[in-house]
Design a protein around this motif. Structure first.
Motif, PDB file in Angstrom:
ATOM      1  N   THR A 229     -13.902 -13.326   6.084  1.00  0.00           N
ATOM      2  CA  THR A 229     -12.960 -13.637   5.026  1.00  0.00           C
ATOM      3  C   THR A 229     -11.585 -13.855   5.625  1.00  0.00           C
ATOM      4  N   GLU A 230     -10.774 -14.662   4.959  1.00  0.00           N
ATOM      5  CA  GLU A 230      -9.424 -14.915   5.437  1.00  0.00           C
ATOM      6  C   GLU A 230      -8.587 -13.643   5.333  1.00  0.00           C
ATOM      7  N   LEU A 231      -7.812 -13.351   6.368  1.00  0.00           N
ATOM      8  CA  LEU A 231      -6.911 -12.195   6.395  1.00  0.00           C
ATOM      9  C   LEU A 231      -5.523 -12.663   6.810  1.00  0.00           C
ATOM     10  N   ASN A 232      -4.505 -12.218   6.121  1.00  0.00           N
ATOM     11  CA  ASN A 232      -3.114 -12.454   6.522  1.00  0.00           C
ATOM     12  C   ASN A 232      -2.339 -11.155   6.420  1.00  0.00           C
ATOM     13  N   LEU A 233      -1.450 -10.912   7.378  1.00  0.00           N
ATOM     14  CA  LEU A 233      -0.497  -9.812   7.292  1.00  0.00           C
ATOM     15  C   LEU A 233       0.827 -10.390   6.811  1.00  0.00           C
ATOM     16  N   VAL A 234       1.419  -9.780   5.779  1.00  0.00           N
ATOM     17  CA  VAL A 234       2.596 -10.340   5.122  1.00  0.00           C
ATOM     18  C   VAL A 234       3.729  -9.316   5.088  1.00  0.00           C
ATOM     19  N   ASP A 235       4.879  -9.715   5.609  1.00  0.00           N
ATOM     20  CA  ASP A 235       6.107  -8.938   5.492  1.00  0.00           C
ATOM     21  C   ASP A 235       5.972  -7.521   6.047  1.00  0.00           C
ATOM     22  N   HIS A 236       5.066  -7.323   6.999  1.00  0.00           N
ATOM     23  CA  HIS A 236       4.858  -5.999   7.598  1.00  0.00           C
ATOM     24  C   HIS A 236       4.443  -4.946   6.573  1.00  0.00           C
ATOM     25  N   ARG A 237       3.979  -5.358   5.395  1.00  0.00           N
ATOM     26  CA  ARG A 237       3.683  -4.391   4.341  1.00  0.00           C
ATOM     27  C   ARG A 237       2.337  -4.601   3.677  1.00  0.00           C
ATOM     28  N   TRP A 238       1.813  -5.801   3.737  1.00  0.00           N
ATOM     29  CA  TRP A 238       0.585  -6.093   3.000  1.00  0.00           C
ATOM     30  C   TRP A 238      -0.463  -6.744   3.887  1.00  0.00           C
ATOM     31  N   GLY A 243     -11.049 -11.881  -1.681  1.00  0.00           N
ATOM     32  CA  GLY A 243     -12.111 -11.022  -2.177  1.00  0.00           C
ATOM     33  C   GLY A 243     -13.098 -11.806  -3.016  1.00  0.00           C
ATOM     34  N   THR A 244     -14.011 -11.102  -3.652  1.00  0.00           N
ATOM     35  CA  THR A 244     -15.038 -11.775  -4.448  1.00  0.00           C
ATOM     36  C   THR A 244     -14.476 -12.418  -5.705  1.00  0.00           C
ATOM     37  N   ASP A 245     -13.308 -11.953  -6.165  1.00  0.00           N
ATOM     38  CA  ASP A 245     -12.733 -12.500  -7.397  1.00  0.00           C
ATOM     39  C   ASP A 245     -11.435 -13.255  -7.170  1.00  0.00           C
ATOM     40  N   GLY A 246     -11.086 -13.507  -5.916  1.00  0.00           N
ATOM     41  CA  GLY A 246      -9.868 -14.249  -5.632  1.00  0.00           C
ATOM     42  C   GLY A 246      -9.042 -13.571  -4.553  1.00  0.00           C
ATOM     43  N   VAL A 247      -7.769 -13.915  -4.491  1.00  0.00           N
ATOM     44  CA  VAL A 247      -6.879 -13.392  -3.461  1.00  0.00           C
ATOM     45  C   VAL A 247      -6.400 -12.004  -3.865  1.00  0.00           C
ATOM     46  N   ARG A 248      -6.529 -11.056  -2.932  1.00  0.00           N
ATOM     47  CA  ARG A 248      -6.162  -9.661  -3.195  1.00  0.00           C
ATOM     48  C   ARG A 248      -5.275  -9.152  -2.069  1.00  0.00           C
ATOM     49  N   ARG A 249      -4.668  -7.979  -2.269  1.00  0.00           N
ATOM     50  CA  ARG A 249      -3.789  -7.408  -1.257  1.00  0.00           C
ATOM     51  C   ARG A 249      -3.979  -5.890  -1.206  1.00  0.00           C
ATOM     52  N   ILE A 250      -3.691  -5.361  -0.007  1.00  0.00           N
ATOM     53  CA  ILE A 250      -3.781  -3.924   0.236  1.00  0.00           C
ATOM     54  C   ILE A 250      -2.512  -3.513   0.956  1.00  0.00           C
ATOM     55  N   PRO A 251      -1.815  -2.479   0.508  1.00  0.00           N
ATOM     56  CA  PRO A 251      -0.603  -2.052   1.219  1.00  0.00           C
ATOM     57  C   PRO A 251      -0.933  -1.453   2.580  1.00  0.00           C
ATOM     58  N   LEU A 252      -0.140  -1.786   3.582  1.00  0.00           N
ATOM     59  CA  LEU A 252      -0.339  -1.232   4.909  1.00  0.00           C
ATOM     60  C   LEU A 252       0.029   0.242   4.973  1.00  0.00           C
ATOM     61  N   SER A 253       0.596   0.782   3.873  1.00  0.00           N
ATOM     62  CA  SER A 253       0.853   2.216   3.805  1.00  0.00           C
ATOM     63  C   SER A 253      -0.439   3.012   3.766  1.00  0.00           C
ATOM     64  N   GLY A 254      -1.560   2.341   3.441  1.00  0.00           N
ATOM     65  CA  GLY A 254      -2.850   3.005   3.491  1.00  0.00           C
ATOM     66  C   GLY A 254      -3.142   3.905   2.316  1.00  0.00           C
ATOM     67  N   ASN A 255      -2.733   3.505   1.094  1.00  0.00           N
ATOM     68  CA  ASN A 255      -3.005   4.353  -0.073  1.00  0.00           C
ATOM     69  C   ASN A 255      -4.373   4.100  -0.692  1.00  0.00           C
ATOM     70  N   GLY A 256      -5.159   3.204  -0.078  1.00  0.00           N
ATOM     71  CA  GLY A 256      -6.530   3.001  -0.517  1.00  0.00           C
ATOM     72  C   GLY A 256      -6.724   2.079  -1.688  1.00  0.00           C
ATOM     73  N   ALA A 257      -5.657   1.421  -2.164  1.00  0.00           N
ATOM     74  CA  ALA A 257      -5.772   0.572  -3.353  1.00  0.00           C
ATOM     75  C   ALA A 257      -5.791  -0.896  -2.979  1.00  0.00           C
ATOM     76  N   SER A 258      -6.769  -1.621  -3.529  1.00  0.00           N
ATOM     77  CA  SER A 258      -6.814  -3.080  -3.422  1.00  0.00           C
ATOM     78  C   SER A 258      -6.485  -3.643  -4.796  1.00  0.00           C
TER      79      SER A 258
END
Length: 410
Positions: A229-238, A243-258
């Motif tokens: 799958t395509e992966l991008n790192l954005v602004d040192h934060r995301w 994903g299966t339903d479109g473009v998603r993001r995960i914080p690099l803080s590691g809080n476990g939420a997509s």
């Protein structure tokens, strides 16, 4: 041509009989034969997102030197708004290859973009480049056992030294762990990996590590197998991904939420901040709409009879009237067609190079200059919208690899 691209081309030719594509005699059988041979020896192991969005293939062999590092979570960065990152220079006037083909090797065509590195790490494990960390440094993947990639290393081209970046063992409690793709910026490397959790469910794990050193940290675990799958790192934060339903993001803080990226539902990430409705890897005959997920701007690419396979913000590549064709956005909708001898697989590398075939030879079409350059079919290719890496054994030294970096071509 990579295994993944070959399978794409075969699937497209089979499923879409209404699209007439002239191919050299015997090419089909040669591609099928290569796919069968490669499938028996290795599995496609990585993509684009070296910001690959890639399309990419990593061949990993049995090796020994693994890096042991304890896993830990890092909650240092707070959530933040996704902002745009710099984009490559635009190519406003692509050039078609000449009517009479001139194909030289990649190393003769762009010698300044060629580097040399060892084919093995200090412990003897095989390594292959998967990204660029700067003018003098490569991100390389080290093989573990069988098909498994065991570690990420930094290789300094000038000092000719390796250093550890990250261990690719599961951070969560997963079995059958298989890293898929990698993304990097000047601070962080991230990847996704498939595995099976304790309840027997297939999941995908997203992990990040600091390039300067530190523990791997689990960003999130999501249901299902996303594969490449395509992966991008954005602004040192995301970490932004498809994903299966479109473009998603995960914080690099590691809080476990997509979470979904606003405006990205049902779209496929190309190169941040752009995403498109071209979600079928085999391509589509429908008009392609690319959306800037930061500004909301849209670009529509449409030509009657065009079979579109891939798009970057300014151009789409596909087949039109039996010819590999570049298509610009409306209202002009300019087209640039290659001669019939060129069969494009339909993937951009670095937003500039199109992977293609000339007869039975794998070539790169540089749309900025119109040049064609050939590379060994046994090469490992990391081809995506922001990266174009090709690695192959050095004919002068079997213990070395030659590496072509498309970003170094001016």
């Amino acid at each position: 041509m990579s295994d993944l691209l070959e399978r794409d081309l075969i699937r497209t030719l089979r499923r879409h009989g209404d699209v007439t594509i002239e191919v050299p005699a015997g090419m089909w059988e040669r591609i099928e034969g290569r796919v069968r041979r490669r499938r028996r020896t290795r599995r496609a192991a990585l993509s684009g997102g070296l910001a690959l969005a890639v399309l990419a293939v990593l061949a990993v062999l049995v090796g020994g030197w693994q890096l042991a590092r304890p896993a830990a979570r890092d909650r240092g960065l707070p959530p933040a708004t996704v902002v745009a990152t710099p984009t490559p220079a635009r190519i406003v006037a692509p050039i078609a290859p000449p009517a009479t083909p001139t194909v030289r090797s990649v190393q003769r065509t762009w010698p300044a973009a060629i580097e040399r590195m060892p084919a093995t790490a200090p412990g003897g494990a095989k390594v292959l480049p998967v990204g660029v960390l700067g003018a003098d440094q490569l991100l390389v993947a080290e093989s573990g056992g069988g098909e498994r990639t065991s570690a990420l290393l930094r290789y300094d081209l000038r000092n000719e030294t390796f250093s550890a970046v990250a261990d690719l063992a599961p951070v969560g409690r997963l079995s059958g762990y298989f890293p898929q793709g990698f993304a990097t910026d000047d601070r962080t490397v991230a990847w996704n990996a498939e595995g099976t959790d304790a309840r027997g469910r297939k999941v995908t794990e997203f992990v990040a590590a600091d390039l300067a050193g530190g523990h791997e940290r689990l960003l999130a675990t999501v249901p299902g197998e996303l594969g490449i799958t395509e992966l991008n790192l954005v602004d040192h934060r995301w970490l932004v991904y498809t994903g299966t339903d479109g473009v998603r993001r995960i914080p690099l803080s590691g809080n476990g939420a997509s979470e979904p990226v606003p405006g990205g539902r049902g779209l496929h990430l190309t190169s941040w901040p752009w995403a498109s409705n071209l979600t079928d890897p085999g391509g589509s005959r429908h008009a392609v709409v690319s959306t800037n997920l930061v500004t909301g701007a849209r670009r529509t690419f449409s030509a009657a009879g065009m079979w579109t396979r891939d798009c970057v913000p300014d151009w789409c590549i596909g087949n039109l009237r039996d010819r590999a064709t570049l298509l610009g956005p409306e209202p002009v909708g300019r087209t640039v067609s290659a001669p019939r001898y060129l069969v494009a697989s339909g993937r951009f590398g670095g937003g500039r190079f199109v992977d293609a075939m000339y007869g039975d030879r794998n070539v790169l079409w540089d749309i900025k200059t119109g040049r064609l350059a050939g590379y060994d079919a046994r090469s490992t290719v990391l081809l995506n919208h922001e990266t174009c890496l090709v690695a192959w054994p050095d004919p002068a030294n079997r213990d070395s690899l030659l590496v072509f970096d498309g970003a170094a071509v001016r």
